[in-house]
Design an enzyme around this catalytic site. Structure first.
Site, short mmCIF file in Angstrom:
data_model
loop_
_atom_site.label_atom_id
_atom_site.label_comp_id
_atom_site.label_asym_id
_atom_site.label_seq_id
_atom_site.Cartn_x
_atom_site.Cartn_y
_atom_site.Cartn_z
N CYS A 14 45.51 39.91 40.89
CA CYS A 14 44.29 39.22 41.32
C CYS A 14 43.20 39.31 40.25
CB CYS A 14 43.84 39.76 42.67
SG CYS A 14 42.68 38.68 43.53
N ASN B 116 43.62 36.12 47.78
CA ASN B 116 42.20 36.33 48.07
C ASN B 116 41.42 36.31 46.76
OD1 ASN B 116 39.67 37.08 48.88
ND2 ASN B 116 40.21 39.21 49.30
N TYR C 269 38.28 32.79 41.73
CA TYR C 269 38.40 32.34 40.33
C TYR C 269 39.86 32.17 39.95
CZ TYR C 269 33.45 33.35 39.85
OH TYR C 269 32.09 33.33 40.01
N HIS D 254 48.94 38.71 45.87
CA HIS D 254 49.04 40.13 46.24
C HIS D 254 50.46 40.49 46.68
CE1 HIS D 254 44.78 41.50 46.21
NE2 HIS D 254 44.58 40.18 46.24
N GLU E 134 51.58 43.38 47.18
CA GLU E 134 51.53 44.55 48.07
C GLU E 134 51.03 44.18 49.46
OE1 GLU E 134 47.42 43.79 47.79
OE2 GLU E 134 48.99 43.59 46.29
#
Length: 361
Positions: free
Chosen positions: A251, A293, A296, A336, A338
């Site tokens: 991210c 999430n 940018y 993500h 995880e």
């Protein structure tokens, strides 16, 4: 039903009325939406939402309560939570308190009863922007004045990052990983531990020299809030560590790796937030359903000549979702792997990180 007690005022002058829950306070935030159908506890405790008011597109929130084991961070830094319907009577043998109680304890305002379908469409069509969460009696004129006079903060990473080094050890460790905390989710640490890594978590402004003195087998750069350009300290550290350690970024960490190699980033119209984004691995052709999430993205037109190449793309808008260095020792993803509670399609990336460290044994 009683008269509305709260409302939202957006910069374009639109107003959305509802009822308050959580903390009874006024706040100016950036408004964003999330399309997840579950995982609201992980969402509100994710540091990447610092200073943002989250609109949940799924209509019923709070129905399984809050459990002590499922937090992604000890602190709740979100600006507010906006839902269609709040359930304050959870049915779940694990729950220890309600979502309303959690937000009240964390001093986070919530609004329910809002037409979230209309609000999500507005954000999708006109983009993320400032919102005022306020009392229903606040006039539009006063609300717009407060919005125009309030500047959104740009120090989110400094506020979210740990203030001193800490450790998460596992039994029979095989590797030692240093993780730069830019607002890291706890499930990342759990995954690294589960893959046989002792993890040393360090503040975002830790220097390259200090990291090398820890003699790690690999470096992890975490997720986090805000504009990656606002944390030049991390970019400088990554520049100085280039070629010296295997690196894995998620991210914000992905964006920071790109900037350290000379690529550029830009702000998306409304960002990617939810557990249902299809991403294509360009090496294998495999399609993963991912949790995302971020506001940018890495500008693909600036990657050529940096020593990086695109490894994954988003199938909804063709944005860059993954990068890998030419020597293969550095890689990153925008999403993500995880993710908790899911999806689980991308956990193989932790195995890939372990493989990078194996090659230097």
């Amino acid at each position: 039903m009683s008269e509305f007690s709260k409302k939202l005022i957006l910069e374009d002058g639109s107003e959305y009325y509802g009822y308050g829950f959580g903390a009874d306070k006024e706040a100016v935030c950036e408004i964003v939406f999330n399309t997840s159908m579950a995982g609201y506890q992980e969402i509100v405790s994710d540091p990447s939402y610092t200073d943002q008011a989250i609109v949940m597109s799924y209509p019923l929130i709070g129905n399984y309560g809050i459990t002590d084991e499922d937090f992604e961070s000890k602190l709740l830094n979100l600006g507010g939570l906006i839902v269609r319907e709040i359930n304050d009577f959870p049915s779940n043998f694990r729950f220890t308190r309600t979502l309303s109680e959690l937000l009240e304890d964390a001093n986070v305002p919530g609004v329910y009863g809002v037409d979230t379908r209309k609000l999500v469409r507005s954000i999708r069509d006109f983009g993320s922007r400032k919102v005022l969460i306020t009392d229903a009696s606040t006039s539009l004129e006063d609300g717009l004045k407060k919005l125009s006079e309030t500047e959104l903060r740009r120090d989110q990473v400094a506020r979210c990052s740990c203030k001193k080094r800490w450790y998460s050890r596992t039994s029979n460790p095989k590797y030692n990983v240093v993780a730069i905390d830019c607002g890291m989710k706890m499930n990342i640490v759990r995954e690294l531990n589960a893959h046989g890594c002792n993890v040393t978590v360090v503040p975002y402004n830790t220097s390259a020299e200090e990291i090398l003195r820890m003699n790690p087998d690999g470096l992890f750069i975490s997720n986090g809030p805000g504009d990656p350009g606002d944390v030049p300290e991390v970019i400088e550290t990554l520049k100085n560590l280039k070629g010296k350690l295997p690196m894995f970024g998620i991210c914000l960490g992905h964006q920071l790796i790109a900037l350290s190699y000379g690529a550029k980033t830009y702000k998306l119209k409304f960002g990617h937030r939810g557990g249902n984004h299809p991403v294509k691995d360009l090496e294998t052709g495999r399609i993963e359903i991912t949790s995302q999430n971020h506001s940018y993205a890495v500008d693909e037109t600036t990657i050529e000549g940096t020593g990086l190449k695109v490894s994954h793309i988003n199938l909804l808008d063709n944005t860059v979702e993954g990068l890998v260095s030419e020597d293969g020792r550095v890689f990153s993803v925008q999403y993500h792997p995880e993710s908790a509670p899911g999806p689980q399609d991308s956990k193989y990336l932790f195995d890939r990180f372990i493989d990078k460290m194996k090659k230097i044994d």
